[in-house]
Scaffold this motif. Structure first.
Motif, PDB file in Angstrom:
ATOM      1  N   GLN A 154       0.841  -1.192   0.000  1.00 23.97           N
ATOM      2  CA  GLN A 154       0.000   0.000   0.000  1.00 23.97           C
ATOM      3  C   GLN A 154       0.881   1.248   0.000  1.00 23.97           C
ATOM      4  O   GLN A 154       2.050   1.195   0.406  1.00 23.97           O
ATOM      5  N   PRO A 155       0.329   2.410  -0.403  1.00 22.26           N
ATOM      6  CA  PRO A 155       1.107   3.652  -0.347  1.00 22.26           C
ATOM      7  C   PRO A 155       1.487   3.996   1.097  1.00 22.26           C
ATOM      8  O   PRO A 155       0.683   3.848   2.013  1.00 22.26           O
ATOM      9  N   PHE A 156       2.712   4.456   1.294  1.00 21.45           N
ATOM     10  CA  PHE A 156       3.158   4.839   2.636  1.00 21.45           C
ATOM     11  C   PHE A 156       2.289   5.952   3.218  1.00 21.45           C
ATOM     12  O   PHE A 156       2.013   5.979   4.418  1.00 21.45           O
ATOM     13  N   SER A 157       1.866   6.883   2.361  1.00 17.25           N
ATOM     14  CA  SER A 157       1.140   8.054   2.837  1.00 17.25           C
ATOM     15  C   SER A 157      -0.213   7.702   3.445  1.00 17.25           C
ATOM     16  O   SER A 157      -0.802   8.500   4.180  1.00 17.25           O
ATOM     17  N   VAL A 203       4.053  -0.304   5.843  1.00 11.71           N
ATOM     18  CA  VAL A 203       3.287  -1.074   4.860  1.00 11.71           C
ATOM     19  C   VAL A 203       3.800  -2.513   4.825  1.00 11.71           C
ATOM     20  O   VAL A 203       4.995  -2.771   5.018  1.00 11.71           O
ATOM     21  N   ASP A 204       2.897  -3.440   4.593  1.00 13.59           N
ATOM     22  CA  ASP A 204       3.270  -4.840   4.421  1.00 13.59           C
ATOM     23  C   ASP A 204       3.679  -5.088   2.976  1.00 13.59           C
ATOM     24  O   ASP A 204       2.977  -4.667   2.046  1.00 13.59           O
ATOM     25  N   LEU A 205       4.787  -5.776   2.808  1.00  7.94           N
ATOM     26  CA  LEU A 205       5.260  -6.117   1.467  1.00  7.94           C
ATOM     27  C   LEU A 205       4.795  -7.532   1.124  1.00  7.94           C
ATOM     28  O   LEU A 205       5.127  -8.492   1.825  1.00  7.94           O
ATOM     29  N   HIS A 206       4.038  -7.642   0.040  1.00  6.25           N
ATOM     30  CA  HIS A 206       3.539  -8.932  -0.423  1.00  6.25           C
ATOM     31  C   HIS A 206       4.305  -9.344  -1.683  1.00  6.25           C
ATOM     32  O   HIS A 206       4.591  -8.518  -2.551  1.00  6.25           O
ATOM     33  N   ALA A 207       4.620 -10.610  -1.770  1.00 13.22           N
ATOM     34  CA  ALA A 207       5.335 -11.131  -2.944  1.00 13.22           C
ATOM     35  C   ALA A 207       4.692 -12.437  -3.367  1.00 13.22           C
ATOM     36  O   ALA A 207       4.681 -13.409  -2.613  1.00 13.22           O
ATOM     37  N   ASP A 208       4.125 -12.427  -4.566  1.00 13.48           N
ATOM     38  CA  ASP A 208       3.503 -13.626  -5.118  1.00 13.48           C
ATOM     39  C   ASP A 208       4.484 -14.247  -6.120  1.00 13.48           C
ATOM     40  O   ASP A 208       4.866 -13.607  -7.093  1.00 13.48           O
ATOM     41  N   VAL A 209       4.879 -15.475  -5.863  1.00 17.26           N
ATOM     42  CA  VAL A 209       5.829 -16.157  -6.744  1.00 17.26           C
ATOM     43  C   VAL A 209       5.238 -17.501  -7.145  1.00 17.26           C
ATOM     44  O   VAL A 209       4.711 -18.235  -6.305  1.00 17.26           O
ATOM     45  N   VAL A 210       5.306 -17.808  -8.447  1.00 14.35           N
ATOM     46  CA  VAL A 210       4.738 -19.039  -8.986  1.00 14.35           C
ATOM     47  C   VAL A 210       5.790 -19.719  -9.861  1.00 14.35           C
ATOM     48  O   VAL A 210       6.402 -19.083 -10.724  1.00 14.35           O
ATOM     49  N   THR A 243      20.066 -14.533 -11.751  1.00 15.77           N
ATOM     50  CA  THR A 243      18.821 -13.839 -11.433  1.00 15.77           C
ATOM     51  C   THR A 243      17.818 -14.111 -12.538  1.00 15.77           C
ATOM     52  O   THR A 243      18.028 -13.727 -13.686  1.00 15.77           O
ATOM     53  N   LEU A 244      16.724 -14.780 -12.202  1.00 14.24           N
ATOM     54  CA  LEU A 244      15.734 -15.169 -13.208  1.00 14.24           C
ATOM     55  C   LEU A 244      14.575 -14.182 -13.308  1.00 14.24           C
ATOM     56  O   LEU A 244      13.867 -14.166 -14.309  1.00 14.24           O
ATOM     57  N   SER A 245      14.365 -13.389 -12.269  1.00 12.55           N
ATOM     58  CA  SER A 245      13.293 -12.396 -12.303  1.00 12.55           C
ATOM     59  C   SER A 245      13.628 -11.281 -11.333  1.00 12.55           C
ATOM     60  O   SER A 245      14.178 -11.530 -10.256  1.00 12.55           O
ATOM     61  N   SER A 246      13.303 -10.056 -11.717  1.00 10.91           N
ATOM     62  CA  SER A 246      13.571  -8.895 -10.859  1.00 10.91           C
ATOM     63  C   SER A 246      12.459  -7.875 -11.089  1.00 10.91           C
ATOM     64  O   SER A 246      12.257  -7.411 -12.210  1.00 10.91           O
ATOM     65  N   VAL A 247      11.717  -7.551 -10.014  1.00 17.05           N
ATOM     66  CA  VAL A 247      10.599  -6.604 -10.129  1.00 17.05           C
ATOM     67  C   VAL A 247      10.677  -5.567  -9.031  1.00 17.05           C
ATOM     68  O   VAL A 247      11.202  -5.828  -7.937  1.00 17.05           O
ATOM     69  N   ILE A 248      10.147  -4.382  -9.313  1.00 17.92           N
ATOM     70  CA  ILE A 248      10.006  -3.336  -8.319  1.00 17.92           C
ATOM     71  C   ILE A 248       8.618  -3.473  -7.682  1.00 17.92           C
ATOM     72  O   ILE A 248       7.612  -3.594  -8.397  1.00 17.92           O
ATOM     73  N   ALA A 249       8.558  -3.496  -6.369  1.00 10.58           N
ATOM     74  CA  ALA A 249       7.259  -3.595  -5.686  1.00 10.58           C
ATOM     75  C   ALA A 249       6.408  -2.375  -6.012  1.00 10.58           C
ATOM     76  O   ALA A 249       6.861  -1.233  -5.891  1.00 10.58           O
TER      77      ALA A 249
END
Length: 275
Positions: A23-26, A32-39, A265-271
């Motif tokens: 979620q936005p910090f503001s 904020v909780d960081l969620h990471a979905d990996v499949v 490194t097989l995948s790299s994303v910005i939250a």
């Protein structure tokens, strides 16, 4: 820049797909909780016409890493880091037969015709016969599809090593991303005019963790000339070369891909911020 990031997400998307958000910090008081979905799955590599080789690619194990750049105004609440095993992902079913024995009492006599060899049998005492009663009992127990082990990299980034339990390769999701955030991020900005910090989520593996199967050269003439042990080595070299080219094209980082301990490194994303 966005296109490059997108390429890094899709380069091996059939092998591993990652999505990360918070979620936005503001709107959350700076936490904020960081969620990471990996499949994880199996990719069919080399379908394009110009590719000289085709094979199936999956992972024996991998690591998901949350990278908080040193200069970003973000810190991690260490008490919030997910360090336990994930929720149940499946069930193991066990069944076995349970037998009960009873005794049937009574006398009986058998007589055979005199024209044939004869015998007589009588039972003045109690005769017994075993009577078996069979019932199936089924038990189920909950298991996880992944072994998840938390640790930190040499740079201090939080990571989760992912290993399969029942399969030889990683398949599916190790956790329910919406319900099980990886950690909580804390906004460290002093002024409201500063740009909110960004974190990166990556999936890495070792060269030896790449599972290459059903490897074949698409040129039949070359295939016929490469038989035996030497041919197998040449086909594997072609597959590794293909993977290296894809990594270079998409800007993903890797060590020496010929070294079995080399990191890829097989995948790299910005939250992403989401509402």
């Amino acid at each position: 820049m966005a296109g490059g990031s997108d390429n890094k997400t899709r380069a091996f998307s059939d092998v591993v797909t990652v999505d990360a958000w918070h979620q936005p910090f503001s709107e959350t008081g700076g936490r904020v909780d960081l969620h990471a979905d990996v499949v994880f799955g199996t990719a069919r590599i080399g379908a394009e016409k110009e590719s000289p080789v085709r094979f199936r690619l999956s992972l024996r194990q991998a690591e998901l890493i949350v990278v908080v750049p040193e200069l970003e105004p973000i810190s991690v609440d260490v008490m919030s880091v997910s360090r336990d095993a994930p929720d149940t992902q499946g069930r193991v079913r066990k069944s076995f037969a349970q037998e009960a024995q009873g005794r049937l009492g009574g006398g009986f006599a058998v007589t055979v015709s005199p024209a044939a060899p004869s015998a007589s049998m009588s039972a003045s005492a109690e005769a017994t016969q075993a009577v078996r009663q069979k019932s199936d009992v089924e038990l189920t127990s909950e298991v996880t599809a992944f072994v998840v082990t938390h640790s930190q990299t040499s740079e201090g980034h939080h990571r989760w090593r992912l290993e399969p339990i029942a399969n030889k390769q990683l398949v599916g999701r190790p956790w329910k991303a919406a319900e099980a955030p990886r950690l909580t991020l804390v906004d460290e900005r002093d002024g409201s005019h500063e740009i909110a910090g960004a974190v990166r989520v990556e999936v890495r593996c070792r060269r030896e963790d790449l599972l290459i199967e059903d490897l074949a050269l698409k040129d039949q003439t070359v295939w016929d000339s490469l038989k035996g042990q030497k041919g197998e080595k040449n086909r594997m070299a072609a597959a590794i070369s293909y993977i290296r080219d894809r990594l270079v094209e998409t800007g993903l980082e890797f060590d020496s891909i010929e070294d079995p301990f080399g990191v890829i490194t097989l995948s790299s994303v910005i939250a992403q911020e989401t509402r």
